[in-house]
Scaffold this motif. Structure first.
Motif, short mmCIF file in Angstrom:
data_model
loop_
_atom_site.label_atom_id
_atom_site.label_comp_id
_atom_site.label_asym_id
_atom_site.label_seq_id
_atom_site.Cartn_x
_atom_site.Cartn_y
_atom_site.Cartn_z
N ALA A 74 39.39 39.75 43.95
CA ALA A 74 38.43 38.64 43.89
C ALA A 74 39.02 37.43 43.17
O ALA A 74 38.87 36.28 43.62
CB ALA A 74 37.14 39.09 43.20
N ASP A 75 39.70 37.68 42.06
CA ASP A 75 40.33 36.57 41.33
C ASP A 75 41.41 35.91 42.16
O ASP A 75 41.55 34.68 42.16
CB ASP A 75 40.92 37.08 40.01
CG ASP A 75 39.84 37.48 39.01
OD1 ASP A 75 38.75 36.90 39.06
OD2 ASP A 75 40.11 38.37 38.18
N ASN A 99 30.28 37.34 53.37
CA ASN A 99 31.09 38.53 53.12
C ASN A 99 31.17 39.34 54.41
O ASN A 99 30.32 40.18 54.71
CB ASN A 99 30.48 39.36 52.00
CG ASN A 99 30.69 38.73 50.64
OD1 ASN A 99 31.82 38.48 50.23
ND2 ASN A 99 29.60 38.43 49.95
N LYS A 126 33.28 47.15 46.97
CA LYS A 126 33.76 46.61 45.69
C LYS A 126 34.20 45.16 45.82
O LYS A 126 33.87 44.32 44.97
CB LYS A 126 34.90 47.48 45.16
CG LYS A 126 35.42 47.03 43.79
CD LYS A 126 36.53 47.93 43.30
CE LYS A 126 37.06 47.46 41.95
NZ LYS A 126 38.18 48.32 41.46
N ALA A 127 34.96 44.85 46.87
CA ALA A 127 35.46 43.48 47.03
C ALA A 127 34.32 42.46 47.11
O ALA A 127 34.33 41.48 46.35
CB ALA A 127 36.37 43.38 48.24
N PHE A 129 31.30 42.70 46.03
CA PHE A 129 30.59 42.69 44.73
C PHE A 129 31.28 41.73 43.77
O PHE A 129 30.63 40.85 43.18
CB PHE A 129 30.56 44.11 44.16
CG PHE A 129 29.82 44.23 42.85
CD1 PHE A 129 28.50 44.65 42.82
CD2 PHE A 129 30.44 43.91 41.64
CE1 PHE A 129 27.82 44.76 41.61
CE2 PHE A 129 29.77 44.01 40.44
CZ PHE A 129 28.44 44.44 40.42
N PHE A 130 32.58 41.88 43.61
CA PHE A 130 33.28 41.04 42.64
C PHE A 130 33.58 39.65 43.17
O PHE A 130 33.69 38.70 42.38
CB PHE A 130 34.54 41.75 42.14
CG PHE A 130 34.22 42.87 41.19
CD1 PHE A 130 33.83 42.60 39.89
CD2 PHE A 130 34.26 44.19 41.61
CE1 PHE A 130 33.50 43.62 39.01
CE2 PHE A 130 33.93 45.22 40.74
CZ PHE A 130 33.55 44.93 39.44
N GLN A 133 30.38 38.08 42.22
CA GLN A 133 30.33 37.92 40.76
C GLN A 133 31.19 36.76 40.29
O GLN A 133 30.76 35.91 39.51
CB GLN A 133 30.79 39.21 40.08
CG GLN A 133 30.69 39.16 38.56
CD GLN A 133 31.50 40.26 37.90
OE1 GLN A 133 32.73 40.21 37.91
NE2 GLN A 133 30.82 41.26 37.35
N ARG A 134 32.44 36.72 40.76
CA ARG A 134 33.36 35.67 40.33
C ARG A 134 33.03 34.32 40.97
O ARG A 134 33.43 33.27 40.45
CB ARG A 134 34.80 36.04 40.70
CG ARG A 134 35.30 37.36 40.13
CD ARG A 134 35.49 37.33 38.63
NE ARG A 134 36.43 38.36 38.19
CZ ARG A 134 36.09 39.60 37.85
NH1 ARG A 134 34.82 39.97 37.88
NH2 ARG A 134 37.02 40.46 37.47
#
Length: 258
Positions: A74-75, A99, A126-127, A129-130, A133-134
């Protein structure tokens, strides 16, 4: 570009935006006037092709690379997005996040390995989600989050059980985020395709499977990527400002009798 340009002045990011359904979504959002970040994980050629197609249609787009399903994905994605957006001369804001990126593990429960399970959840659940979030600090008030789910979450489909589990988790994330982000005017919805004709589905080359999948729809045909993209474009627009927390069936009525 559409003469109405419902998304003029908006910036969108489509994960897995270079092929299949993601490519159609990227092209449609650009057609509506959005500046589109076309994310890709491995296929630079496909991403460049999609960007060129958008530009040939009078739209604006740029490619963003990040492998999903690995630590820090994500970052990595947002850093690439920020750099590319600055090169476009645009600010760092985002209006629409789709997404879409995902993989399938076409195995029944007995044949799914731990590696299969971990990979499909890393990319499909997971990808996003973050990424969300980010990305929330970048997402403008009144923005849109659209998660691509699957019609498989409303019927029993043992052949892809791990995949379906990832999409069911994404459905619940959609519901929760819709409530959490409502005060900011951000809508969060899931769009659920059914059997869709894309270049990454090799089973459609088998006549019997193709026939069976077509017959699952009440319209007796496979979905086209543009069928899904049109629904996403509506959800991304101001016309859908009063729609949030919804799971939108875009399967052509697949398995209505089951």
């Amino acid at each position: 570009m559409s003469s109405t340009a419902r998304l003029a002045g908006k910036t969108a990011l489509v994960t897995g935006g270079s092929r299949g359904i993601g490519r159609a979504i990227s092209r449609r959002l650009a057609h509506e006037g959005a500046l589109v970040a076309v994310h890709y994980g491995h296929d630079l050629t496909a991403a460049e092709r999609t960007v060129k197609e958008i530009e040939a249609d009078g739209g604006r787009a740029f490619a963003v690379h990040a492998e999903l399903g690995v630590p820090g994905d994500a970052d990595t994605l947002w850093s690439a997005f920020d750099r590319a957006l600055a090169e476009q001369g645009a600010d760092g804001g985002l209006d629409i996040l789709v997404n879409n990126a995902g993989i399938t593990v076409p195995r029944p429960l007995a044949d799914v390995t731990e590696a299969d399970y971990d990979r499909v959840f890393a990319i499909n659940t997971k990808a996003p989600f973050f990424i969300i979030q980010r990305g929330l600090a970048r997402l403008r008030d009144g923005g849109r989050i659209i998660n691509i789910s699957s019609v498989a979450t409303r019927v029993a489909f043992p052949a892809i059980v791990s995949y379906t589990m990832t999409k069911a988790a994404l459905d619940h994330l959609t519901l929760t985020l819709a409530q959490e982000l409502g005060p900011r005017g951000i809508t969060v919805n899931a769009v659920a395709p059914g059997y869709t004709e894309t270049e990454i589905n090799p089973t459609l080359a088998i006549p019997e499977i193709r026939r069976r999948y077509s017959e699952a729809s009440t319209f007796n045909r496979l979905g086209q990527p543009t069928d899904i993209a049109d629904v996403v474009a509506f959800v991304a627009s101001d016309d859908a400002r009063w729609v949030t927390g919804q799971w939108i069936d875009a399967s052509g009525g697949a398995h209505l009798g089951v």
